[in-house]
Enzyme design. Structure first.
Site, mmCIF file in Angstrom:
data_model
loop_
_atom_site.group_PDB
_atom_site.id
_atom_site.type_symbol
_atom_site.label_atom_id
_atom_site.label_comp_id
_atom_site.label_asym_id
_atom_site.label_seq_id
_atom_site.Cartn_x
_atom_site.Cartn_y
_atom_site.Cartn_z
ATOM 1 N N GLN A 220 0.831 -1.195 0.000
ATOM 2 C CA GLN A 220 0.000 0.000 0.000
ATOM 3 C C GLN A 220 0.866 1.245 0.000
ATOM 4 O O GLN A 220 2.045 1.206 0.369
ATOM 5 C CB GLN A 220 -0.934 -0.018 1.212
ATOM 6 C CG GLN A 220 -1.811 -1.268 1.243
ATOM 7 C CD GLN A 220 -2.831 -1.258 2.353
ATOM 8 O OE1 GLN A 220 -3.340 -0.215 2.730
ATOM 9 N NE2 GLN A 220 -3.136 -2.440 2.877
ATOM 10 N N GLU A 257 -4.747 -0.579 5.301
ATOM 11 C CA GLU A 257 -4.141 -0.092 6.532
ATOM 12 C C GLU A 257 -4.863 1.176 6.982
ATOM 13 O O GLU A 257 -5.267 1.999 6.160
ATOM 14 C CB GLU A 257 -2.654 0.183 6.320
ATOM 15 C CG GLU A 257 -1.848 -1.072 6.048
ATOM 16 C CD GLU A 257 -0.349 -0.819 6.048
ATOM 17 O OE1 GLU A 257 0.055 0.300 6.442
ATOM 18 O OE2 GLU A 257 0.406 -1.722 5.671
ATOM 19 N N ALA A 339 4.617 9.087 11.409
ATOM 20 C CA ALA A 339 5.469 8.328 12.329
ATOM 21 C C ALA A 339 6.913 8.743 12.093
ATOM 22 O O ALA A 339 7.427 8.633 10.968
ATOM 23 C CB ALA A 339 5.308 6.831 12.118
ATOM 24 N N PHE A 341 10.885 8.937 11.788
ATOM 25 C CA PHE A 341 11.878 7.966 11.351
ATOM 26 C C PHE A 341 12.841 7.630 12.486
ATOM 27 O O PHE A 341 13.205 8.482 13.292
ATOM 28 C CB PHE A 341 12.680 8.530 10.173
ATOM 29 C CG PHE A 341 12.113 8.168 8.823
ATOM 30 C CD1 PHE A 341 10.744 8.066 8.624
ATOM 31 C CD2 PHE A 341 12.955 7.926 7.741
ATOM 32 C CE1 PHE A 341 10.222 7.734 7.394
ATOM 33 C CE2 PHE A 341 12.443 7.601 6.500
ATOM 34 C CZ PHE A 341 11.072 7.497 6.326
ATOM 35 N N LEU A 342 13.272 6.380 12.511
ATOM 36 C CA LEU A 342 14.366 5.969 13.375
ATOM 37 C C LEU A 342 15.684 6.409 12.738
ATOM 38 O O LEU A 342 15.716 6.796 11.563
ATOM 39 C CB LEU A 342 14.341 4.451 13.566
ATOM 40 C CG LEU A 342 13.110 3.896 14.296
ATOM 41 C CD1 LEU A 342 13.127 2.369 14.271
ATOM 42 C CD2 LEU A 342 13.050 4.401 15.724
ATOM 43 N N ASP A 408 -0.949 -9.154 11.821
ATOM 44 C CA ASP A 408 0.034 -8.957 10.752
ATOM 45 C C ASP A 408 1.453 -8.788 11.284
ATOM 46 O O ASP A 408 2.219 -7.990 10.766
ATOM 47 C CB ASP A 408 -0.382 -7.714 9.933
ATOM 48 C CG ASP A 408 0.394 -7.595 8.631
ATOM 49 O OD1 ASP A 408 0.791 -8.628 8.070
ATOM 50 O OD2 ASP A 408 0.599 -6.453 8.163
ATOM 51 N N ASP A 428 4.573 -0.792 12.461
ATOM 52 C CA ASP A 428 3.644 -1.239 11.422
ATOM 53 C C ASP A 428 2.382 -1.859 12.025
ATOM 54 O O ASP A 428 2.211 -3.078 12.056
ATOM 55 C CB ASP A 428 4.330 -2.239 10.493
ATOM 56 C CG ASP A 428 3.590 -2.373 9.163
ATOM 57 O OD1 ASP A 428 2.633 -1.609 8.940
ATOM 58 O OD2 ASP A 428 3.964 -3.250 8.366
#
Length: 525
Positions: A220, A257, A339, A341-342, A408, A428
């Site tokens: 997606q 999602e 969200a 980012f790491l 999931d 996720d």
């Protein structure tokens, strides 16, 4: 003539034999043998002993999961076998022919329906645990204490020496996303006392966007958003209204999602005191000035106006990126999740692990653990699950996924710099929060098969079960601050509280055949 008939017979039987061999090879031998489990009222798992004489190719004594017992609905029969009424006043029939993990019917009234899910077996279990070890399990002294203060006192027992990522040891962050990266440590992504997290959420909600790219891979569309301070976030667009549930005929791996599921997962993670979900927030975007304006040519050419006059686009991805699956604004305003980012893998490399309880992602085949219940015995024998914290971490993920209804969870990641003595990053969650009136008990298979739960997680759930604050209360204390609140509808809030009671019933069932120290393990995390 006889030779001709013989030839036809030989050809016919040869074809039939080849077809039979094809079925065996491609569907698996166990699927050809109907093994109906015996449903017992006092068992979670239906057992059926398979004698060597009956099926010599199958190992004797193998247990098979009763799939009906791995599924539960919101409405169940009570301890006396009485069928309760649904919130709509209808008499409902549970799917379970054996024992169900259920919470008793809430009291009438909208507020009570949200809060009260008590169970006599859980109450009895808590009483017995208190008698066994008042110091560890007596929470009555905390009944009047605010849950967040209780959570802070519980997490303060963590080891003070929290190693951070080596690359940031001699670095001072100038922006909130850099301060977030600086705070990532061996035991959590961030500290609940870190003020830069709330500032980071505000930045993702308000800061001007300077670049938009499509994220490669995935089924997606996801966009990579770059802000003016060079921070980045993963954007998921709104496809569903909050009230729309997963369609009953949809498999977990074909569902859209939900952007609000990502936001809700972050706030639930905070409420449970895990701090393993990257900071995530909601935002209203102008698709013209904040997405299309900064999109590259490949993305920009997918924009169009719908017959209703709304601005839409679909981007490029594996499955749901075409005109029939377009994302549309109202008329050009779009609600999204952001969200953060790491750190880049070049400076903070991560290892991807396959979840031992991964599903088959097939319409026809089941995973091993869905057929046989001895997977945990095998998992306990191999690293990193044979020592340290990792198996308990998987139990935490399982409990988290059960509360949000996420089926999931195929892989998870850890930071390589911290070795195996660290947490799995929870990421996720877009396919969570799809069925508020259905409790998917198959998600709880790891806890059921291992009969294991972390002490700190158990105590948090007990505190939320006892009240006066419920999980939905604590969740809402965080989520209500979102600019696009409410994040979840009331049925989902009700489901949270109901599932807390169900998890405790699973623990009670495990304690019937195992000692307290084997089931509730305190690793001081």
């Amino acid at each position: 003539m006889k030779l001709k008939h013989r030839f036809v017979c030989v050809v016919t039987f040869t074809v039939i034999g080849l077809l039979g061999l094809h079925v065996v090879l491609f569907t698996g031998l166990p699927n050809l043998i109907p093994i109906d489990p015996v449903v017992r009222n006092d068992a979670v798992v239906g057992l059926r002993d398979i004698s060597v004489g009956e099926h010599p190719h199958l190992r004797a004594g193998r247990k098979r999961l009763n799939k009906s017992n791995f599924t539960s609905d919101a409405d169940f029969a009570d301890a006396n076998g009485t069928l309760p009424k649904s919130p709509r006043g209808e008499i409902t029939h549970g799917r379970d022919n054996g024992q169900s993990f259920v919470a008793s019917e809430p009291k009438t009234g909208e507020k009570d329906v949200l809060r009260n899910f008590k169970n006599t077996k859980v109450d009895k279990m808590l009483l017995l645990l208190t008698e066994k070890s008042r110091k560890k399990f007596d929470l009555s002294k905390f009944d009047s204490l605010d849950y967040l203060f209780f959570l802070k006192s519980l997490t303060s027992r963590l080891r003070k020496n929290r190693n951070t990522l080596p690359v940031y040891h001699n670095y001072k962050g100038d922006t909130n996303w850099e301060r977030f990266h600086l705070g990532i440590n061996q035991y959590s992504l961030y500290s609940p006392d870190d003020s830069s997290i709330s500032s980071l959420l505000k930045d993702m909600n308000r800061m001007p966007i300077v670049d938009v790219d499509m994220k490669e891979g995935g089924t997606q569309l996801k966009l990579i958003i770059t802000f003016e301070d060079e921070g980045q976030a993963l954007m998921k667009p709104m496809r569903y209204p909050r009230s729309q549930e997963t369609l009953p005929n949809h498999f977990y791996f074909v569902d859209y999602e939900r952007h609000n599921a990502e936001i809700a997962a972050f706030h639930l993670d905070r409420a449970l005191g895990f701090y393993r979900v990257p900071p995530t927030t909601g935002r209203l975007l102008n698709m013209t000035t904040e997405i299309k304006k900064f999109a590259d040519r490949k993305l920009a050419k997918t924009f169009f106006y719908s017959p209703a006059g709304n601005l839409c686009f679909h981007g490029s991805c594996s499955y749901y990126c075409d005109t029939s699956h377009a994302i549309c604004g109202h008329p050009d305003t779009l609600e999204v999740s952001m969200a953060t980012f790491l750190p880049p893998e070049e400076v903070a490399n991560r290892k991807t692990w396959r979840n031992p309880w991964k599903r088959s992602y097939s319409k026809h085949r089941k995973a091993y653990w869905e057929v046989y219940d001895d997977l945990c015995d095998k998992v306990r024998e191999r690293p990193p699950y044979n020592q340290g914290r990792r198996l308990l971490d998987l139990m935490d993920i399982t409990i988290f996924d059960f509360i949000i209804g996420n089926m999931d969870r195929h892989h998870y990641e850890t930071f390589i710099d911290f070795g195996n003595d660290t947490y799995p990053i929870h990421m996720d969650h877009g396919r969570g929060f799809g069925k508020p009136n259905h409790d998917e008990m198959s998600i709880m298979a790891p806890v059921l098969q291992c009969c294991l739960i972390r002490y700190s997680t158990f105590i948090k759930l007990v505190k939320l079960y006892r009240g006066p604050q419920t999980l939905s209360d604590v969740f809402e204390s965080f989520a209500s601050q979102e600019t696009i609140a409410p994040i979840l509808t009331k049925p989902h809030l009700t489901a949270m509280n109901r599932r807390v009671a169900i998890i405790l019933q699973v623990v009670d069932k495990c304690l019937e055949d195992n000692s307290v120290d084997e089931v509730i393990v305190d690793d001081h995390i």
